[in-house]
Motif scaffolding. Sequence first.
Motif, PDB file in Angstrom:
ATOM      1  N   ALA A 196     -17.618  27.536  38.826  1.00 19.10           N
ATOM      2  CA  ALA A 196     -16.778  28.560  39.449  1.00 19.10           C
ATOM      3  C   ALA A 196     -17.538  29.296  40.541  1.00 19.10           C
ATOM      4  O   ALA A 196     -16.977  29.600  41.609  1.00 19.10           O
ATOM      5  CB  ALA A 196     -16.279  29.544  38.389  1.00 19.10           C
TER       6      ALA A 196
ATOM      7  N   ASN B  40     -17.864  26.866  43.566  1.00 16.29           N
ATOM      8  CA  ASN B  40     -16.600  26.724  44.293  1.00 16.29           C
ATOM      9  C   ASN B  40     -16.168  28.037  44.930  1.00 16.29           C
ATOM     10  O   ASN B  40     -15.548  28.039  45.996  1.00 16.29           O
ATOM     11  CB  ASN B  40     -15.507  26.228  43.337  1.00 16.29           C
TER      12      ASN B  40
ATOM     13  N   ASN C  43     -11.273  30.809  40.901  1.00 17.21           N
ATOM     14  CA  ASN C  43     -11.640  29.506  40.342  1.00 17.21           C
ATOM     15  C   ASN C  43     -11.842  29.562  38.837  1.00 17.21           C
ATOM     16  O   ASN C  43     -11.425  28.649  38.114  1.00 17.21           O
ATOM     17  CB  ASN C  43     -12.920  28.999  41.022  1.00 17.21           C
TER      18      ASN C  43
ATOM     19  N   HIS D 218      -9.500  27.752  35.873  1.00 14.47           N
ATOM     20  CA  HIS D 218     -10.060  26.887  34.829  1.00 14.47           C
ATOM     21  C   HIS D 218      -9.505  27.246  33.459  1.00 14.47           C
ATOM     22  O   HIS D 218      -9.227  26.360  32.640  1.00 14.47           O
ATOM     23  CB  HIS D 218     -11.582  26.997  34.818  1.00 14.47           C
TER      24      HIS D 218
END
Length: 419
Positions: A24, A27, A86, A90
């Motif tokens: 995370a 990204n 992000n 998830h």
Amino acid sequence: MNHFLENSVVPILVKIGNNVVLVAVRNGIAFTLPFIIAGSLFLIIANLPIPGWSAWLGDYATLLSIPVQATFGAIGLIAAIGISYNLARHYALDGLSCVCITVAVFLLSQLDDHYQVNVNNFGASGLFSAIILSVLTVYIVRFFIVRKLYIKMPEGVPPAVLQSFVSLAPACVCLGLIWFVRVVLNFDINAFFTLMLSPLVNGLDTLPGMLMLVGLISLLWCCGIHGTNVLSGITSPIFLTFIAENTQAYLAHQPIPHINAEGFYTIFICSGGSGATMGLVLAMLLSKSRYYKSVGRISFGPALFCINEPVIFGVPMVFNPLMMIPLIATPMVICTCSWLLMSFGIIGKPVLQVPWTMPPILNAYFATGGNIPAAIWSGCMVVISTVIYFPFFKMLEKKQLIEEKAEMQRTQSRLSEHA
């Protein structure tokens, strides 16, 4: 050795690289790249190394620098948004709600002693607190959602209204927690996180630290794993902070503080991709082996844009004891040379972030703000890469030529039998 790497070292590093939080972070940090590159373009235009250019621009040179402040000065806030989104995605949480709560938490954490939002911490100086607070916020929200600790509304309520009430309880807890720490306890969250991570930051700002990182990335590539991606969740925030500080110093016409800034690894170590494989590509283009000449032709285009998977898997270099030596040694030699050249002021340091796919020489020229010695050194890196890879490749080529000759003899034998 290969057995030890494959069964002991690699699984641990892959597990670290696949960690949910680090993915995370990696990204989320990527969200900042378009803004940084866009800001760098304005800075390049304002400082083109053309005689009389600054005088011709006049006051517009200062005006062109304003977008730099707006982009580099917000990377902490942008990273908080990207990481939160992000991580929320998830865990199948509402991304927009998590982002909004994260932004509010981040703003509250950046209060100064007069309880005013310190916008100076929206940039690189607030990056570490942005990372930690965004992760903390998402996990608090997840705690409430998983346990259904939120205000429930009757059926028929519009989804937007329903989501706002679902987010109310975790938002109150997150804000209340940060308010208590920053306002009631008067604890500087941003300074604390910066202090906690300072050993890692200081380590990666040195030549030994960079050599350790380069060696580890190369070792992972030897095992067929994208080493940069595995470790970028840890290193990217640090190198991004360094390039932001370099850019600010460049704007203020002050000495550039960091060598190991974002772009140093890609531009001044990895000519042709991780492992600095451009020299190997050039050697293959001149090979007498049909196979390696084909691999060289296929790899040349991607290598110009710093993509080396065709080389890594085409040679192949994965678990290849002979080629593991130059794959690790080449980038470490070039790293040492680049670092020392910058340290002694012979070539310029990276001050702007350019796309990592920009070809050699051009990338060094623009990343250093038009430093010609840096561009010349970029070309020298290719020569060094070729010199190191060439003897190892010749040994590999010799074996391949024997195999190709034997295959040709077998083919001719089969043809003669059918004749």
